[in-house]
Design a protein around this motif. Structure first.
Motif, PDB file in Angstrom:
ATOM      1  N   GLY A  92       0.819  -1.210   0.000  1.00  0.00           N
ATOM      2  CA  GLY A  92       0.000   0.000   0.000  1.00  0.00           C
ATOM      3  C   GLY A  92       0.850   1.256   0.000  1.00  0.00           C
ATOM      4  N   VAL A  93       0.482   2.215   0.847  1.00  0.00           N
ATOM      5  CA  VAL A  93       1.181   3.506   0.889  1.00  0.00           C
ATOM      6  C   VAL A  93       2.232   3.536   1.992  1.00  0.00           C
ATOM      7  N   ASP A  94       2.661   2.376   2.458  1.00  0.00           N
ATOM      8  CA  ASP A  94       3.636   2.336   3.546  1.00  0.00           C
ATOM      9  C   ASP A  94       4.949   2.997   3.163  1.00  0.00           C
ATOM     10  N   ASN A  95       5.397   2.823   1.918  1.00  0.00           N
ATOM     11  CA  ASN A  95       6.647   3.443   1.490  1.00  0.00           C
ATOM     12  C   ASN A  95       6.548   4.965   1.514  1.00  0.00           C
ATOM     13  N   TYR A  96       5.422   5.502   1.093  1.00  0.00           N
ATOM     14  CA  TYR A  96       5.250   6.952   1.106  1.00  0.00           C
ATOM     15  C   TYR A  96       5.177   7.477   2.538  1.00  0.00           C
ATOM     16  N   VAL A  97       4.570   6.719   3.421  1.00  0.00           N
ATOM     17  CA  VAL A  97       4.518   7.131   4.830  1.00  0.00           C
ATOM     18  C   VAL A  97       5.920   7.189   5.422  1.00  0.00           C
ATOM     19  N   GLN A  98       6.765   6.225   5.078  1.00  0.00           N
ATOM     20  CA  GLN A  98       8.144   6.229   5.579  1.00  0.00           C
ATOM     21  C   GLN A  98       8.918   7.455   5.089  1.00  0.00           C
ATOM     22  N   ILE A  99       8.749   7.790   3.819  1.00  0.00           N
ATOM     23  CA  ILE A  99       9.483   8.925   3.264  1.00  0.00           C
ATOM     24  C   ILE A  99       9.067  10.232   3.932  1.00  0.00           C
ATOM     25  N   LEU A 100       7.779  10.376   4.209  1.00  0.00           N
ATOM     26  CA  LEU A 100       7.272  11.623   4.776  1.00  0.00           C
ATOM     27  C   LEU A 100       7.414  11.698   6.290  1.00  0.00           C
ATOM     28  N   THR A 101       7.668  10.584   6.948  1.00  0.00           N
ATOM     29  CA  THR A 101       7.750  10.582   8.417  1.00  0.00           C
ATOM     30  C   THR A 101       9.146  10.326   8.949  1.00  0.00           C
ATOM     31  N   ARG A 102      10.046   9.777   8.142  1.00  0.00           N
ATOM     32  CA  ARG A 102      11.413   9.535   8.602  1.00  0.00           C
ATOM     33  C   ARG A 102      12.295  10.722   8.233  1.00  0.00           C
ATOM     34  N   PRO A 103      12.773  11.493   9.208  1.00  0.00           N
ATOM     35  CA  PRO A 103      13.535  12.716   8.902  1.00  0.00           C
ATOM     36  C   PRO A 103      14.791  12.453   8.092  1.00  0.00           C
ATOM     37  N   GLU A 104      15.454  11.323   8.327  1.00  0.00           N
ATOM     38  CA  GLU A 104      16.707  11.069   7.611  1.00  0.00           C
ATOM     39  C   GLU A 104      16.505  10.871   6.119  1.00  0.00           C
ATOM     40  N   LEU A 105      15.285  10.510   5.709  1.00  0.00           N
ATOM     41  CA  LEU A 105      15.002  10.339   4.287  1.00  0.00           C
ATOM     42  C   LEU A 105      14.639  11.650   3.606  1.00  0.00           C
ATOM     43  N   PHE A 106      14.062  12.563   4.356  1.00  0.00           N
ATOM     44  CA  PHE A 106      13.603  13.828   3.768  1.00  0.00           C
ATOM     45  C   PHE A 106      14.579  14.967   4.020  1.00  0.00           C
ATOM     46  N   ARG A 107      15.543  14.763   4.930  1.00  0.00           N
ATOM     47  CA  ARG A 107      16.470  15.833   5.276  1.00  0.00           C
ATOM     48  C   ARG A 107      17.395  16.189   4.122  1.00  0.00           C
ATOM     49  N   VAL A 108      17.632  15.257   3.222  1.00  0.00           N
ATOM     50  CA  VAL A 108      18.575  15.513   2.128  1.00  0.00           C
ATOM     51  C   VAL A 108      18.076  16.599   1.184  1.00  0.00           C
ATOM     52  N   PHE A 109      16.793  16.938   1.262  1.00  0.00           N
ATOM     53  CA  PHE A 109      16.283  18.009   0.410  1.00  0.00           C
ATOM     54  C   PHE A 109      16.923  19.352   0.752  1.00  0.00           C
ATOM     55  N   PHE A 110      17.426  19.500   1.988  1.00  0.00           N
ATOM     56  CA  PHE A 110      18.047  20.765   2.365  1.00  0.00           C
ATOM     57  C   PHE A 110      19.346  21.004   1.596  1.00  0.00           C
ATOM     58  N   VAL A 111      19.979  19.940   1.127  1.00  0.00           N
ATOM     59  CA  VAL A 111      21.186  20.104   0.325  1.00  0.00           C
ATOM     60  C   VAL A 111      20.864  20.809  -0.997  1.00  0.00           C
ATOM     61  N   SER A 112      19.641  20.668  -1.462  1.00  0.00           N
ATOM     62  CA  SER A 112      19.254  21.291  -2.721  1.00  0.00           C
ATOM     63  C   SER A 112      19.282  22.814  -2.661  1.00  0.00           C
ATOM     64  N   PHE A 113      19.222  23.391  -1.449  1.00  0.00           N
ATOM     65  CA  PHE A 113      19.263  24.851  -1.349  1.00  0.00           C
ATOM     66  C   PHE A 113      20.611  25.403  -1.792  1.00  0.00           C
ATOM     67  N   TYR A 114      21.686  24.637  -1.612  1.00  0.00           N
ATOM     68  CA  TYR A 114      22.987  25.074  -2.118  1.00  0.00           C
ATOM     69  C   TYR A 114      22.954  25.197  -3.642  1.00  0.00           C
ATOM     70  N   TYR A 115      22.390  24.192  -4.282  1.00  0.00           N
ATOM     71  CA  TYR A 115      22.340  24.197  -5.744  1.00  0.00           C
ATOM     72  C   TYR A 115      21.307  25.195  -6.261  1.00  0.00           C
ATOM     73  N   LEU A 116      20.259  25.447  -5.480  1.00  0.00           N
ATOM     74  CA  LEU A 116      19.287  26.459  -5.889  1.00  0.00           C
ATOM     75  C   LEU A 116      19.914  27.853  -5.851  1.00  0.00           C
ATOM     76  N   ALA A 117      20.716  28.123  -4.807  1.00  0.00           N
ATOM     77  CA  ALA A 117      21.432  29.397  -4.756  1.00  0.00           C
ATOM     78  C   ALA A 117      22.440  29.496  -5.898  1.00  0.00           C
ATOM     79  N   ALA A 118      23.098  28.381  -6.209  1.00  0.00           N
ATOM     80  CA  ALA A 118      24.030  28.371  -7.334  1.00  0.00           C
ATOM     81  C   ALA A 118      23.304  28.619  -8.658  1.00  0.00           C
ATOM     82  N   SER A 119      22.070  28.132  -8.780  1.00  0.00           N
ATOM     83  CA  SER A 119      21.295  28.361 -10.003  1.00  0.00           C
ATOM     84  C   SER A 119      20.980  29.839 -10.186  1.00  0.00           C
ATOM     85  N   VAL A 120      20.721  30.531  -9.085  1.00  0.00           N
ATOM     86  CA  VAL A 120      20.487  31.977  -9.175  1.00  0.00           C
ATOM     87  C   VAL A 120      21.740  32.681  -9.683  1.00  0.00           C
TER      88      VAL A 120
END
Length: 324
Positions: A86-114
């Protein structure tokens, strides 16, 4: 007394005006030929599109459909058994901080894109005017984009390593070279983002330069006759005319900053806090054998990119540019 037995008319029927002799018998066959010709004309574009559509469906839409299916399973990528979760995999991604924390690295590349968009817009505006050696500088700016990403990763790996090229250049000016550029998350992500600026500025430069060169030259002549400066020409002529291309560059920058992979993978392998969402997804699939969870992560990334693109298109809709 002789009687006339045939009832033939005195005058034979005349052919329609403009008709050629002998063509009146082929008139009943015209609608069938016209129908066949119309069907052939309508089918011709689809015949040319058959091969590209087959490749697109086979290598794009079918894998995406399989990925969505795998995201609802607990598949390890090898076993023929796929347990539906079912949706167990999506629940893990949205509830486990270590899986979603890597999105903060994208802010470096977003600033570089500017930074790369601003730099590309500046160089495109300057080199669109008649300057000496402008073709030479165009080649210099676009050349990094032509290099393979793996080769760029290895080149800058030696550039940033301890005692490498950067440390050697800084030592000439008496600067301290004891800093490990790829040793801590802040400097490592900043260095990797700087590599992306060097590589992708040329792409945005070419897009902006093509849009600027499509502006009619009469507008520049009229602006010069009115005494407009370079800045006024950019503000009132160049900027409004390249708005659609600028919007496209923003979309590419946002999606690219969220899906960075090859440069951090080659240079650090995701170590020292440089792991991006795509690197984490690859590790989940091929290192930890969690293909179902990795597929769910890929679907989440796709939905985020589509959502950001939709919001950006709603905020900055396409408008027809008419400067004349």
């Amino acid at each position: 007394m002789t009687k006339t037995t045939d009832m033939a008319p005195a005058h034979p029927p005349r052919a329609p005006a403009g008709a050629r002799p002998g063509t009146e018998r082929s008139a009943p066959g015209r609608p069938a030929n016209a129908r066949r010709g119309g069907l052939l004309r309508r089918a011709t574009p689809w015949l040319f599109l058959a091969a590209p559509l087959a490749l697109l469906i086979t290598f794009t839409y079918v894998p995406v459909a399989n990925m969505v299916f795998y995201s609802f399973t607990d598949w390890d990528g090898v076993s023929p058994d796929r347990e539906f979760t079912g949706v167990d995999n999506y629940v893990q991604i949205l509830t486990r901080p270590e899986l979603f924390r890597v999105f903060f690295v994208s802010f470096y590349y977003l600033a570089a894109s500017v930074v790369q968009i601003v730099a590309a817009l500046y160089f495109a505006s300057v080199l669109s005017f008649d300057l000496r050696f402008r073709n030479f500088f165009k080649g210099i700016l676009f050349f990094p984009y032509l290099i393979n990403g793996v080769a760029i990763g290895f080149v800058f790996l030696y550039f940033f390593q301890d005692g490498g090229t950067l440390d050697s250049v800084l030592s000439w000016f008496g600067a301290d070279t004891g800093h490990a550029w790829l040793g801590d998350p802040a400097s490592a992500n900043t260095s990797l983002a700087g590599v992306s600026v060097w590589r992708f500025t040329g792409l945005n430069f070419v897009l902006f330069l093509g849009a600027i060169q499509s502006i009619p030259g009469e507008l520049y002549e009229a602006a010069q006759l009115d005494g407009a400066t370079r800045w006024q020409q950019f503000r009132h002529i160049i900027a409004p005319s390249i708005k659609p291309v600028l919007s496209l560059s923003v979309i590419l920058a946002v999606s690219g900053s969220l899906s960075v992979f090859e440069i951090p993978w080659i240079m650090t392998g995701g170590a020292t806090g440089t792991s991006t969402f795509v690197i984490q997804t690859v590790k989940l699939a091929f290192q930890f054998n969690k293909t179902g969870l990795a597929s769910a992560a890929a679907v989440v990334l796709l939905l985020i990119i589509l959502l950001i693109t939709w919001i950006q298109r709603r905020l900055v809709p396409d408008e027809k540019v008419d400067l004349v």
